[in-house]
Write a protein that holds these residues in place. Structure first.
Motif, mmCIF file in Angstrom:
data_model
loop_
_atom_site.group_PDB
_atom_site.id
_atom_site.type_symbol
_atom_site.label_atom_id
_atom_site.label_comp_id
_atom_site.label_asym_id
_atom_site.label_seq_id
_atom_site.Cartn_x
_atom_site.Cartn_y
_atom_site.Cartn_z
ATOM 1 N N ARG A 3 0.857 -1.201 0.000
ATOM 2 C CA ARG A 3 0.000 0.000 0.000
ATOM 3 C C ARG A 3 0.881 1.234 0.000
ATOM 4 O O ARG A 3 1.694 1.439 0.900
ATOM 5 N N CYS A 4 0.695 2.034 -1.080
ATOM 6 C CA CYS A 4 1.477 3.266 -1.230
ATOM 7 C C CYS A 4 0.554 4.476 -1.179
ATOM 8 O O CYS A 4 -0.635 4.370 -1.504
ATOM 9 N N TYR A 5 1.139 5.603 -0.775
ATOM 10 C CA TYR A 5 0.375 6.865 -0.786
ATOM 11 C C TYR A 5 1.147 7.850 -1.641
ATOM 12 O O TYR A 5 2.361 8.038 -1.451
ATOM 13 N N ILE A 6 0.439 8.477 -2.584
ATOM 14 C CA ILE A 6 1.054 9.382 -3.554
ATOM 15 C C ILE A 6 0.366 10.733 -3.478
ATOM 16 O O ILE A 6 -0.883 10.805 -3.522
ATOM 17 N N ALA A 7 1.172 11.792 -3.357
ATOM 18 C CA ALA A 7 0.629 13.159 -3.352
ATOM 19 C C ALA A 7 0.611 13.675 -4.780
ATOM 20 O O ALA A 7 1.567 13.459 -5.541
ATOM 21 N N LEU A 8 -0.497 14.343 -5.135
ATOM 22 C CA LEU A 8 -0.631 14.941 -6.455
ATOM 23 C C LEU A 8 -0.769 16.445 -6.286
ATOM 24 O O LEU A 8 -1.439 16.903 -5.349
ATOM 25 N N GLY A 9 -0.128 17.195 -7.170
ATOM 26 C CA GLY A 9 -0.232 18.656 -7.116
ATOM 27 C C GLY A 9 -0.117 19.240 -8.512
ATOM 28 O O GLY A 9 0.606 18.705 -9.353
ATOM 29 N N SER A 10 -0.844 20.338 -8.739
ATOM 30 C CA SER A 10 -0.764 21.020 -10.036
ATOM 31 C C SER A 10 -1.190 22.469 -9.852
ATOM 32 O O SER A 10 -2.112 22.755 -9.076
ATOM 33 N N ASN A 11 -0.490 23.401 -10.547
ATOM 34 C CA ASN A 11 -0.988 24.789 -10.538
ATOM 35 C C ASN A 11 -0.779 25.456 -11.898
ATOM 36 O O ASN A 11 -0.690 26.680 -11.990
ATOM 37 N N LEU A 12 -0.717 24.598 -12.927
ATOM 38 C CA LEU A 12 -0.596 25.119 -14.299
ATOM 39 C C LEU A 12 -1.475 24.294 -15.235
ATOM 40 O O LEU A 12 -1.600 23.071 -15.025
ATOM 41 N N GLY A 13 -2.047 24.961 -16.224
ATOM 42 C CA GLY A 13 -2.727 24.199 -17.275
ATOM 43 C C GLY A 13 -3.958 23.454 -16.797
ATOM 44 O O GLY A 13 -4.017 22.229 -16.895
ATOM 45 N N PRO A 91 6.141 26.839 -10.565
ATOM 46 C CA PRO A 91 4.836 26.268 -10.887
ATOM 47 C C PRO A 91 5.008 25.030 -11.768
ATOM 48 O O PRO A 91 6.018 24.881 -12.447
ATOM 49 N N ARG A 92 4.001 24.112 -11.696
ATOM 50 C CA ARG A 92 4.141 22.897 -12.516
ATOM 51 C C ARG A 92 2.769 22.364 -12.895
ATOM 52 O O ARG A 92 1.789 22.528 -12.148
ATOM 53 N N THR A 93 2.753 21.716 -14.078
ATOM 54 C CA THR A 93 1.484 21.138 -14.552
ATOM 55 C C THR A 93 1.115 19.930 -13.699
ATOM 56 O O THR A 93 -0.059 19.660 -13.466
ATOM 57 N N LEU A 94 2.140 19.186 -13.230
ATOM 58 C CA LEU A 94 1.833 18.016 -12.402
ATOM 59 C C LEU A 94 3.054 17.626 -11.586
ATOM 60 O O LEU A 94 4.170 17.591 -12.104
ATOM 61 N N ASP A 95 2.809 17.364 -10.316
ATOM 62 C CA ASP A 95 3.832 16.905 -9.390
ATOM 63 C C ASP A 95 3.287 15.636 -8.728
ATOM 64 O O ASP A 95 2.166 15.682 -8.193
ATOM 65 N N LEU A 96 4.009 14.541 -8.832
ATOM 66 C CA LEU A 96 3.616 13.315 -8.116
ATOM 67 C C LEU A 96 4.725 12.998 -7.134
ATOM 68 O O LEU A 96 5.892 12.881 -7.535
#
Ligand SMILES: CC1(C)Nc2nc(N)[nH]c(=O)c2N=C1O
Length: 160
Positions: A3-13, A91-96
Motif C-alpha cells: 500500500r502506497c500513498y502518492i501526493a498529487l499537485g498542479s498549478n498550471l494548465g 509552478p508545474r502542470t503536475l507533481d507526483l
C-alpha cells in the motif's frame, strides 16, 4: 501488494483536469490498483515567490511494482502531463510525490520515503487524513495532532 500513498499537485494548465487525468493514469498502471483518493483541495502556493494556487490530492495505490519501478512510472506520468523540471520551487502542470511505500524507509539519491517534507505540509496531510488518518498517528508525525489542523484559509475543499 504494497500500500502506497502518492501526493498529487498542479498549478498550471487547468490544475483540476491535470490531477484527475493523473489519477486515471495511476489507475492504469500495471500490477497496481488505485484503491482510494482524497477530495481535491485548493491551496495557497507554499514556497518562495508568487505563483498560482495549487490543486492537491492524495491517492492510495496497491502495487507489486518496486519503489524504483513505481517512481519511474510516476515520472513518466509527469512527463505525459508536460511537466517541465524548470525550477525547483516553480509552478508545474503536475507533481507526483511518493509519500509512503508500505512501511519501508528508503534513502537513495533518487528516492526518500517517507517523503521528508510531507509532515510539514497541510496540502499533503489534510488530503492524507481523508483516506488514511491512521498514518498520522505514526511516529513520523510527532507533534502533529492527527486530524486536527490549525484552521487556515490556505486550504479549501474543491467541489465536494
Ligand atoms: C512549490 C511547492 C513547495 N509548493 C506547493 N504549494 C502547494 N500549496 N501545493 C503544492 O503541491 C506545492 N508543491 C510545491 O512543490
Amino acid at each position: 501488494m504494497i500500500r502506497c500513498y502518492i501526493a498529487l499537485g498542479s498549478n498550471l494548465g487547468e490544475p483540476q483536469k491535470q490531477v484527475r487525468s493523473a489519477l486515471s493514469a495511476l489507475a492504469a498502471l500495471p500490477n497496481s490498483a488505485l484503491v482510494n483518493c482524497s477530495r481535491l483541495y485548493g491551496s495557497i502556493a507554499v514556497g518562495p515567490g508568487q505563483q498560482n494556487d495549487y490543486v492537491n490530492a492524495v491517492a492510495a495505490l496497491d502495487t507489486t511494482l518496486t519503489a524504483a519501478q513505481l517512481l519511474a512510472a510516476m515520472q513518466r506520468i509527469e512527463a505525459q502531463h508536460q511537466r517541465r523540471r524548470a525550477e525547483r520551487w516553480g509552478p508545474r502542470t503536475l507533481d507526483l510525490d511518493l509519500l509512503l511505500y508500505g512501511e519501508s524507509r528508503i534513502n537513495t539519491d533518487t528516492l526518500c520515503v517517507p517523503h521528508p517534507r510531507m509532515h510539514q505540509r497541510d496540502f499533503v496531510l489534510r488530503p492524507l487524513t481523508d483516506i488514511a488518518p491512521q498514518k498520522l498517528l505514526q511516529s513520523e508525525f510527532d507533534g502533529i495532532n492527527s486530524g486536527t489542523f490549525k484552521d487556515t484559509d490556505d486550504l479549501w475543499v474543491l467541489n465536494e
